[in-house]
Scaffold this motif. Structure first.
Motif, PDB file in Angstrom:
ATOM      1  N   ARG A 200       8.255  -6.604 -19.441  1.00 38.46           N
ATOM      2  CA  ARG A 200       8.314  -6.557 -20.909  1.00 38.46           C
ATOM      3  C   ARG A 200       9.757  -6.726 -21.402  1.00 38.46           C
ATOM      4  O   ARG A 200       9.989  -7.401 -22.406  1.00 38.46           O
ATOM      5  N   GLN A 201      10.709  -6.121 -20.682  1.00 36.51           N
ATOM      6  CA  GLN A 201      12.111  -6.260 -21.069  1.00 36.51           C
ATOM      7  C   GLN A 201      12.556  -7.724 -21.026  1.00 36.51           C
ATOM      8  O   GLN A 201      13.442  -8.132 -21.762  1.00 36.51           O
ATOM      9  N   HIS A 202      11.924  -8.489 -20.165  1.00 33.54           N
ATOM     10  CA  HIS A 202      12.253  -9.915 -20.033  1.00 33.54           C
ATOM     11  C   HIS A 202      11.239 -10.804 -20.762  1.00 33.54           C
ATOM     12  O   HIS A 202      11.190 -12.014 -20.538  1.00 33.54           O
ATOM     13  N   GLN A 203      10.422 -10.169 -21.599  1.00 26.83           N
ATOM     14  CA  GLN A 203       9.454 -10.856 -22.463  1.00 26.83           C
ATOM     15  C   GLN A 203       8.438 -11.691 -21.691  1.00 26.83           C
ATOM     16  O   GLN A 203       8.096 -12.811 -22.085  1.00 26.83           O
ATOM     17  N   HIS A 204       7.960 -11.121 -20.575  1.00 27.77           N
ATOM     18  CA  HIS A 204       6.893 -11.758 -19.798  1.00 27.77           C
ATOM     19  C   HIS A 204       5.671 -10.851 -19.798  1.00 27.77           C
ATOM     20  O   HIS A 204       5.803  -9.628 -19.727  1.00 27.77           O
ATOM     21  N   PRO A 205       4.472 -11.441 -19.813  1.00 26.65           N
ATOM     22  CA  PRO A 205       3.244 -10.631 -19.829  1.00 26.65           C
ATOM     23  C   PRO A 205       2.741 -10.248 -18.428  1.00 26.65           C
ATOM     24  O   PRO A 205       1.585  -9.845 -18.271  1.00 26.65           O
ATOM     25  N   LEU A 206       3.588 -10.339 -17.425  1.00 28.64           N
ATOM     26  CA  LEU A 206       3.177 -10.039 -16.054  1.00 28.64           C
ATOM     27  C   LEU A 206       2.503  -8.667 -15.981  1.00 28.64           C
ATOM     28  O   LEU A 206       3.029  -7.679 -16.476  1.00 28.64           O
ATOM     29  N   ALA A 207       1.342  -8.613 -15.354  1.00 27.98           N
ATOM     30  CA  ALA A 207       0.611  -7.364 -15.193  1.00 27.98           C
ATOM     31  C   ALA A 207       0.634  -6.926 -13.742  1.00 27.98           C
ATOM     32  O   ALA A 207       0.447  -7.723 -12.832  1.00 27.98           O
ATOM     33  N   CYS A 208       0.895  -5.646 -13.554  1.00 27.07           N
ATOM     34  CA  CYS A 208       0.873  -5.037 -12.235  1.00 27.07           C
ATOM     35  C   CYS A 208      -0.032  -3.816 -12.352  1.00 27.07           C
ATOM     36  O   CYS A 208       0.115  -3.009 -13.278  1.00 27.07           O
ATOM     37  N   VAL A 209      -0.983  -3.699 -11.446  1.00 18.51           N
ATOM     38  CA  VAL A 209      -1.945  -2.596 -11.496  1.00 18.51           C
ATOM     39  C   VAL A 209      -2.086  -1.978 -10.110  1.00 18.51           C
ATOM     40  O   VAL A 209      -1.746  -2.601  -9.110  1.00 18.51           O
ATOM     41  N   MET A 210      -2.583  -0.738 -10.093  1.00 18.94           N
ATOM     42  CA  MET A 210      -2.861  -0.141  -8.785  1.00 18.94           C
ATOM     43  C   MET A 210      -4.360  -0.006  -8.645  1.00 18.94           C
ATOM     44  O   MET A 210      -5.096   0.134  -9.611  1.00 18.94           O
ATOM     45  N   GLU A 211      -4.785  -0.089  -7.404  1.00 13.40           N
ATOM     46  CA  GLU A 211      -6.200  -0.040  -7.065  1.00 13.40           C
ATOM     47  C   GLU A 211      -6.350   0.941  -5.910  1.00 13.40           C
ATOM     48  O   GLU A 211      -5.578   0.890  -4.954  1.00 13.40           O
ATOM     49  N   GLU A 212      -7.321   1.814  -5.999  1.00 15.88           N
ATOM     50  CA  GLU A 212      -7.529   2.765  -4.902  1.00 15.88           C
ATOM     51  C   GLU A 212      -8.492   2.194  -3.880  1.00 15.88           C
ATOM     52  O   GLU A 212      -9.434   1.509  -4.212  1.00 15.88           O
ATOM     53  N   ASN A 213      -8.209   2.507  -2.589  1.00 12.67           N
ATOM     54  CA  ASN A 213      -9.139   2.073  -1.529  1.00 12.67           C
ATOM     55  C   ASN A 213     -10.041   3.237  -1.207  1.00 12.67           C
ATOM     56  O   ASN A 213      -9.647   4.325  -1.104  1.00 12.67           O
TER      57      ASN A 213
ATOM     58  N   ILE B 191       0.876  -1.178   0.000  1.00 11.52           N
ATOM     59  CA  ILE B 191       0.000   0.000   0.000  1.00 11.52           C
ATOM     60  C   ILE B 191       0.908   1.221   0.000  1.00 11.52           C
ATOM     61  O   ILE B 191       1.752   1.374   0.888  1.00 11.52           O
ATOM     62  N   TYR B 192       0.746   2.063  -1.014  1.00  6.10           N
ATOM     63  CA  TYR B 192       1.620   3.213  -1.235  1.00  6.10           C
ATOM     64  C   TYR B 192       0.810   4.447  -1.596  1.00  6.10           C
ATOM     65  O   TYR B 192      -0.320   4.322  -2.078  1.00  6.10           O
ATOM     66  N   PRO B 193       1.408   5.629  -1.411  1.00  8.25           N
ATOM     67  CA  PRO B 193       0.771   6.836  -1.950  1.00  8.25           C
ATOM     68  C   PRO B 193       0.619   6.678  -3.474  1.00  8.25           C
ATOM     69  O   PRO B 193       1.391   5.944  -4.112  1.00  8.25           O
ATOM     70  N   ARG B 194      -0.336   7.374  -4.047  1.00  7.76           N
ATOM     71  CA  ARG B 194      -0.660   7.213  -5.463  1.00  7.76           C
ATOM     72  C   ARG B 194       0.551   7.357  -6.388  1.00  7.76           C
ATOM     73  O   ARG B 194       0.746   6.546  -7.289  1.00  7.76           O
ATOM     74  N   ASP B 195       1.383   8.378  -6.176  1.00 11.10           N
ATOM     75  CA  ASP B 195       2.519   8.602  -7.073  1.00 11.10           C
ATOM     76  C   ASP B 195       3.552   7.480  -6.965  1.00 11.10           C
ATOM     77  O   ASP B 195       4.120   7.041  -7.967  1.00 11.10           O
ATOM     78  N   VAL B 196       3.770   6.977  -5.769  1.00  4.90           N
ATOM     79  CA  VAL B 196       4.718   5.869  -5.579  1.00  4.90           C
ATOM     80  C   VAL B 196       4.151   4.601  -6.227  1.00  4.90           C
ATOM     81  O   VAL B 196       4.868   3.869  -6.922  1.00  4.90           O
ATOM     82  N   ALA B 197       2.862   4.351  -6.025  1.00  4.97           N
ATOM     83  CA  ALA B 197       2.232   3.161  -6.611  1.00  4.97           C
ATOM     84  C   ALA B 197       2.305   3.218  -8.133  1.00  4.97           C
ATOM     85  O   ALA B 197       2.644   2.211  -8.779  1.00  4.97           O
ATOM     86  N   ALA B 198       2.030   4.370  -8.717  1.00  2.21           N
ATOM     87  CA  ALA B 198       2.074   4.511 -10.177  1.00  2.21           C
ATOM     88  C   ALA B 198       3.483   4.248 -10.699  1.00  2.21           C
ATOM     89  O   ALA B 198       3.664   3.587 -11.731  1.00  2.21           O
ATOM     90  N   SER B 199       4.477   4.721  -9.979  1.00  2.00           N
ATOM     91  CA  SER B 199       5.866   4.509 -10.375  1.00  2.00           C
ATOM     92  C   SER B 199       6.229   3.026 -10.312  1.00  2.00           C
ATOM     93  O   SER B 199       6.862   2.488 -11.222  1.00  2.00           O
ATOM     94  N   LYS B 200       5.810   2.349  -9.256  1.00  4.38           N
ATOM     95  CA  LYS B 200       6.111   0.922  -9.104  1.00  4.38           C
ATOM     96  C   LYS B 200       5.424   0.101 -10.193  1.00  4.38           C
ATOM     97  O   LYS B 200       6.011  -0.825 -10.750  1.00  4.38           O
ATOM     98  N   VAL B 201       4.180   0.439 -10.507  1.00  2.00           N
ATOM     99  CA  VAL B 201       3.462  -0.258 -11.584  1.00  2.00           C
ATOM    100  C   VAL B 201       4.233  -0.116 -12.893  1.00  2.00           C
ATOM    101  O   VAL B 201       4.455  -1.101 -13.607  1.00  2.00           O
ATOM    102  N   GLU B 202       4.659   1.088 -13.198  1.00  3.06           N
ATOM    103  CA  GLU B 202       5.413   1.335 -14.432  1.00  3.06           C
ATOM    104  C   GLU B 202       6.727   0.560 -14.439  1.00  3.06           C
ATOM    105  O   GLU B 202       7.091  -0.065 -15.440  1.00  3.06           O
ATOM    106  N   GLN B 203       7.442   0.574 -13.322  1.00  2.00           N
ATOM    107  CA  GLN B 203       8.721  -0.136 -13.232  1.00  2.00           C
ATOM    108  C   GLN B 203       8.538  -1.642 -13.441  1.00  2.00           C
ATOM    109  O   GLN B 203       9.298  -2.269 -14.180  1.00  2.00           O
ATOM    110  N   VAL B 204       7.541  -2.216 -12.780  1.00  2.00           N
ATOM    111  CA  VAL B 204       7.307  -3.657 -12.883  1.00  2.00           C
ATOM    112  C   VAL B 204       6.896  -4.036 -14.310  1.00  2.00           C
ATOM    113  O   VAL B 204       7.428  -5.004 -14.881  1.00  2.00           O
ATOM    114  N   CYS B 205       5.979  -3.281 -14.885  1.00  2.00           N
ATOM    115  CA  CYS B 205       5.515  -3.591 -16.245  1.00  2.00           C
ATOM    116  C   CYS B 205       6.658  -3.467 -17.252  1.00  2.00           C
ATOM    117  O   CYS B 205       6.814  -4.318 -18.135  1.00  2.00           O
TER     118      CYS B 205
END
Length: 76
Positions: A63-76, A45-59
């Motif tokens: 992709r760089q490793h050719q995996h379709p892993l999806a990471c998303v953020m959800e607001e509570n 659980i992170y502040p919105r800007d940190v969560a958005a950054s982590k989602v982008e980094q993971v995705c």
């Protein structure tokens, strides 16, 4: 949240959780198994800007490793 898919190796997911969410191997394995069995797992659980950054980094990393892993953020 990390979402399940039928292609990304479990070890890769564990590594992502350790690298981007500072989890121990044991904790990352528990979250990965939850993703595998339930379809999604909470990475943290992170502040919105940190969560958005982590989602982008993971995705981007997945992709760089050719995996379709999806990471998303959800607001509570």
């Amino acid at each position: 949240m990390v979402l399940n898919d039928d292609y990304t190796p479990m070890d890769f997911v564990v590594g992502v959780l350790q690298r981007f969410f500072a989890m121990s191997r044991e904790q990352a394995t528990r979250v990965m198994l939850k993703v595998h069995t339930e379809g999604a797992g909470v990475c943290g659980i992170y502040p919105r800007d940190v969560a958005a950054s982590k989602v982008e980094q993971v995705c981007t990393f997945a992709r760089q490793h050719q995996h379709p892993l999806a990471c998303v953020m959800e607001e509570n």
